[in-house]
Write a protein that holds these residues in place. Structure first.
Motif, mmCIF file in Angstrom:
data_model
loop_
_atom_site.group_PDB
_atom_site.id
_atom_site.type_symbol
_atom_site.label_atom_id
_atom_site.label_comp_id
_atom_site.label_asym_id
_atom_site.label_seq_id
_atom_site.Cartn_x
_atom_site.Cartn_y
_atom_site.Cartn_z
ATOM 1 N N ALA A 77 -88.942 -21.930 -16.632
ATOM 2 C CA ALA A 77 -88.693 -20.534 -17.019
ATOM 3 C C ALA A 77 -89.830 -19.618 -16.596
ATOM 4 O O ALA A 77 -89.768 -18.403 -16.827
ATOM 5 N N LEU A 125 -80.281 -18.919 -21.116
ATOM 6 C CA LEU A 125 -81.140 -18.136 -22.004
ATOM 7 C C LEU A 125 -82.224 -17.419 -21.211
ATOM 8 O O LEU A 125 -82.763 -17.954 -20.238
ATOM 9 N N SER A 126 -82.564 -16.216 -21.643
ATOM 10 C CA SER A 126 -83.706 -15.522 -21.051
ATOM 11 C C SER A 126 -84.989 -16.234 -21.478
ATOM 12 O O SER A 126 -84.994 -16.967 -22.477
ATOM 13 N N PRO A 127 -86.097 -16.062 -20.735
ATOM 14 C CA PRO A 127 -87.344 -16.749 -21.094
ATOM 15 C C PRO A 127 -87.780 -16.492 -22.534
ATOM 16 O O PRO A 127 -88.193 -17.422 -23.242
#
Length: 442
Positions: free
Chosen positions: A367, A327-329
């Motif tokens: 992250a 997942l992206s941040p």
């Protein structure tokens, strides 16, 4: 045995442990067992089933009592006592009479008293429920008597009451700081701009709603004498806020000393307003002891459960599973927000923080997010839990004051739920909202 086979067996074990944890905890809560005891019992039973070789007496003595040692926790009962003393002093009536001459002519009128009054009381209480109770006790009857939209009055109070967690001094921030091992003073400072911004967003919505619907009652133009009297009414609260915030920003006091200043100031205010009595102070002390004991029990229970999770490898398993999604941040933060909102439907803020941080904090720091920023984000997420059924404490407070059904109050609070959710995501896009002030004052 092949590596793939071992991984499959490990995942099956983690699923089994998670299922047992969920069923145990839900069963205990359904049996009306206190949350703190439910957490403790769940952790104990998990270890007894899956790690029976761990000597429980040594384990408990190190983990359980160790969770109550951190010095910043000394400030917790003091801030709670300060809030109870101010409630006993009937601060709500002074806030309403003091703010009404200044806010009545704005678009939205006296509905803004809910927001500004909650903001001011939040700055001297640290409790969302206490903020909602003290402001709503006076504002709701007054707004109804003057013909304001009852639904918007309840909704704005429910939303504004959550500011008790975000604007320092905040009980929830103290809990987060202790569990996450972050500076509580830095967390307090980080909460100022987000708290003021959120209050302004609430006021903007109220003004827009009243302007578009044209439902704002006519308000008499206040005289200069009325406004001067209003300043006199809110003067003691303003003085206490200045004393607390001044000590905070100038670094003149530790968190515990800050709490002691707050207690002394609240007693002085009570005396100055002619509302001091030995009976009311004893009652305030008893309520503070009950609340402090409840929070302490939750911390102890969660400490055992979290340690059990650590021995069983649950945080590592969950973190690895989430990391595998890539997942992206920002998407990670959005997923965590949904996770916290769902948890908030069933648990109080203290339980949410002490149960989840061992899992979520490593994820967000990996992250690239600042742990102080994440503290503010978690506080906003916990604020959301205050106005979500079935267990939204602000909803229950308003129900006790109005007699309305929880569903009707939750519906009235829905726009403020959306504002809070949007604001949580806004923090992810503009983290400097929380980080600029503490970095500037370092």
């Amino acid at each position: 045995m092949s590596g793939a086979r071992q991984m499959q067996m490990w995942k099956a074990l983690m699923f089994e442990i998670s299922l047992v944890t969920l069923l145990l905890f839900v069963a205990l809560l359904a049996g009306s067992v206190w949350i703190g005891l439910s957490l403790f019992a769940t952790g104990y039973i998990l270890l007894a089933i899956f790690k029976p070789n761990i000597p429980m007496d040594i384990f408990a003595s190190g983990v359980v009592w160790g969770s109550m040692i951190p010095t910043p926790l000394l400030s917790l009962p003091l801030f709670i006592l300060m809030s109870e003393v101010l409630v006993a002093a009937g601060l709500g009536r002074s806030l309403f009479s003091g703010l009404a001459p200044w806010l009545g002519r704005l678009p939205g009128g006296l509905l803004h008293v809910n927001v500004v009054g909650s903001t001011l009381f939040a700055a001297v209480s640290g409790s969302s429920a206490a903020t909602t109770a003290i402001v709503g006790k006076v504002s709701l009857p007054e707004l109804q008597k003057r013909g304001y939209d009852r639904k918007l009055a309840m909704g704005s109070l429910a939303g504004a009451g959550t500011l008790g967690f975000l604007i320092p001094p905040s009980i929830i921030m103290i809990i987060y700081g202790v569990v996450a091992e972050q500076s509580i003073l830095e967390l307090f400072i980080a909460g100022v701009i987000p708290g003021i911004t959120l209050a302004l967003l609430y006021m903007a919505y109220i003004a827009l709603h009243q302007t578009l619907t044209g439902t704002q009652p006519q308000q008499e133009k206040p005289t200069a004498k009325d406004r001067l009297k209003g300043l006199r009414d809110i003067g003691p609260v303003a003085a206490l806020i200045i004393a607390i915030m001044g000590s905070l920003y100038l670094g003149l006091a530790s968190v515990s000393e800050l709490a002691a200043i707050g207690v002394l100031g609240s007693i002085i205010i009570s005396i100055a307003m002619g509302r001091f009595s030995l009976v009311s102070m004893i009652a305030a002390g008893r309520r503070a002891v009950r609340t402090s004991a409840m929070i302490g029990l939750i911390i102890i229970g969660a400490a055992l459960l979290n340690a059990a999770f650590g021995f069983l490898g649950i945080p590592k398993a969950i973190a690895a599973q989430i990391a595998s999604f890539g997942l992206s941040p920002f998407v990670l933060i959005a997923v965590l927000l949904i996770f916290y909102v769902i948890l908030g439907m069933f648990l109080d803020g203290t339980s949410i923080i002490v149960m989840t941080l061992p899992i979520t904090l490593p994820l967000v720091t990996a992250a690239g997010f600042d742990p102080v920023w994440f503290g503010i984000f978690v506080v906003v997420a916990v604020e959301i839990s205050q106005i979500t059924p079935p267990i939204g404490f602000n909803l229950f407070v308003i129900q006790s004051q109005t007699g309305e059904a929880i569903g009707a109050i939750a519906k009235a609070a829905a726009p403020f739920f959306l504002i809070l959710s949007g604001f949580a995501l806004l923090l992810a896009v503009f983290p400097e909202l929380a980080l600029w002030l503490p970095r500037t004052l370092k």
